[in-house]
Design an enzyme around this catalytic site. Sequence first.
Site, PDB file in Angstrom:
ATOM      1  N   VAL A  70       0.970  -0.892  -0.265  1.00  0.00           N
ATOM      2  CA  VAL A  70      -0.583  -0.067  -0.059  1.00  0.00           C
ATOM      3  C   VAL A  70       0.664   0.987   0.101  1.00  0.00           C
ATOM      4  CG1 VAL A  70      -1.987   1.074   1.279  1.00  0.00           C
ATOM      5  CG2 VAL A  70      -1.529  -1.282   1.745  1.00  0.00           C
ATOM      6  N   ASP A  79      10.310   3.376   7.071  1.00  0.00           N
ATOM      7  CA  ASP A  79      10.303   1.413   7.216  1.00  0.00           C
ATOM      8  C   ASP A  79      11.298   0.747   8.443  1.00  0.00           C
ATOM      9  OD1 ASP A  79       7.755  -0.520   5.482  1.00  0.00           O
ATOM     10  OD2 ASP A  79       9.864  -1.788   6.682  1.00  0.00           O
ATOM     11  N   THR A 105      -2.186  -4.257   8.709  1.00  0.00           N
ATOM     12  CA  THR A 105      -3.138  -4.705  10.754  1.00  0.00           C
ATOM     13  C   THR A 105      -3.955  -5.684  10.358  1.00  0.00           C
ATOM     14  OG1 THR A 105      -5.138  -3.415   9.424  1.00  0.00           O
ATOM     15  CG2 THR A 105      -3.900  -2.095  10.853  1.00  0.00           C
ATOM     16  N   THR A 165      -6.380  -0.201   7.754  1.00  0.00           N
ATOM     17  CA  THR A 165      -7.384  -1.025   7.853  1.00  0.00           C
ATOM     18  C   THR A 165      -8.193  -1.152   9.332  1.00  0.00           C
ATOM     19  OG1 THR A 165      -7.833  -1.853   5.572  1.00  0.00           O
ATOM     20  CG2 THR A 165      -9.511  -2.634   7.494  1.00  0.00           C
ATOM     21  N   CYS A 169      -7.085  -8.536   3.252  1.00  0.00           N
ATOM     22  CA  CYS A 169      -7.388  -7.319   3.055  1.00  0.00           C
ATOM     23  C   CYS A 169      -9.507  -8.583   3.097  1.00  0.00           C
ATOM     24  CB  CYS A 169      -8.199  -6.675   2.229  1.00  0.00           C
ATOM     25  SG  CYS A 169      -7.183  -5.518   1.044  1.00  0.00           S
ATOM     26  N   ARG A 189       1.303 -13.797   2.505  1.00  0.00           N
ATOM     27  CA  ARG A 189       0.208 -13.478   3.790  1.00  0.00           C
ATOM     28  C   ARG A 189      -0.997 -14.272   3.607  1.00  0.00           C
ATOM     29  NH1 ARG A 189       1.482  -7.631   4.868  1.00  0.00           N
ATOM     30  NH2 ARG A 189       1.158  -7.524   2.683  1.00  0.00           N
TER      31      ARG A 189
END
Length: 437
Positions: A22, A40, A90, A125, A265, A336
């Site tokens: 993202v 990062d 998240t 999110t 997501c 993931r």
Amino acid sequence: MSLFEKIKNKNEQISVIGLGYVGMPIGIAFAKKASVIGFDTNQKKIEMYGMGLDPTEEVGNKEIVNTSMKFTSDERALKGAKFHIVAVPTPINLDKTPNLYPVEEASKILGRNLTPGSIVVYESTVYPGVTEDVCIPLLEKHSGLKCGKDFKVGYSPERINPGDKVHRLENIIKIVSGIDEESLDEIANIYELIIEAGVHKVNSIKVAEAAKVVENSQRDINIAFMNELAMVFDRMSIDTNEVIEAMNTKWNSLKFYPGLVGGHCIGVDPYYFIYEAEKLGYHSQIILAGRKINDGMGRFIGENIIKKLVLANKGMDSAKVAIFGLTFKENTPDTRNSKVIDIIDTLLEYGIRPIVVDPVADKEEAKREYGIDLIDICDIDELDCAVIAVAHNEFKKIKLSQLDSFFKDDGSNKKILFDIKHIFDKNSLNNYDVWSL
């Protein structure tokens, strides 16, 4: 002069915190219009970006090489920016509850380096209320500043679809929100620098947070319905894909298909909504049921592989099975929360140790996350069963002759093929026992 004008004139900088699937596209896009700091905590990732390499494959190496964005793992560099975008993941915990650790840590880091007059926008999110009830207090605590007086906060949910080269950041409408009208206008103006499709303003941060988890929950429910149909049609010996093709001839068909629902997501966001609803005393029925169905599809497929092998008189201790694809979706290296692992775990329960091939997946991540050593496609032979789990473009190029070469040639049974994503023409597979969703 407004912050928007200062950023547009490159008198102030933007920071992007979290340079993954993202954050990197956002940073690259803004760097074409403004001065950007990309931060990062993963030093190895920063080094790769510095060498012009894109491990996410979202923007490509060429964009990384040519960008003016400054990559750093030094949090002190954040002091040089006035508009901050938090784009950290998240995930969920093992018990399916929200894991807010990444966004909390990002808030602490940013708080330590926040300067007066800044605007902070969260894209991670979360369930409704996290930005105001969790993130803002952390920013205030670690900065010593007061939200609304010394700095402003907004929320703009990410809508990037990893691996999608059509629906890109620039042509997806951006939802924006802020703690007040002034911050909302500033945030909208700044995002409009890069979002060609425009922005959609909402009246509160909670509405923006809710919109994100709801839009993915809606997709999850629709896919769950198709997955349930696929399980029933399997018992009826009906080809689910043929049913869907017929159904899709109607103008208002939603065109969803059955499949494995993983990733960070659709496979995660509904749990954020469920969690907050249960805190308020409401036990989700439809959303939770959809999650249960989708979370069980890997086992459903795995058990059908076992059935096919048993019917073909293949011994569980000697059957050779290859899984094609480990990533959570096609044409992305991200493994993931991949539900392919549920197929693999089911086979392992029956004593089958499948080999796994995925030319797109991150090999180090596959080993680190799942203990799987990916093999090359040229090393596949003597198979009893092939499982096409992910529709990578590389797999779509496989010719029938190459597919034949993967299998044993003992003439005893038809070759067993689980073409989960329908990448082969079923009519050309006369020598195969084909199963698909």
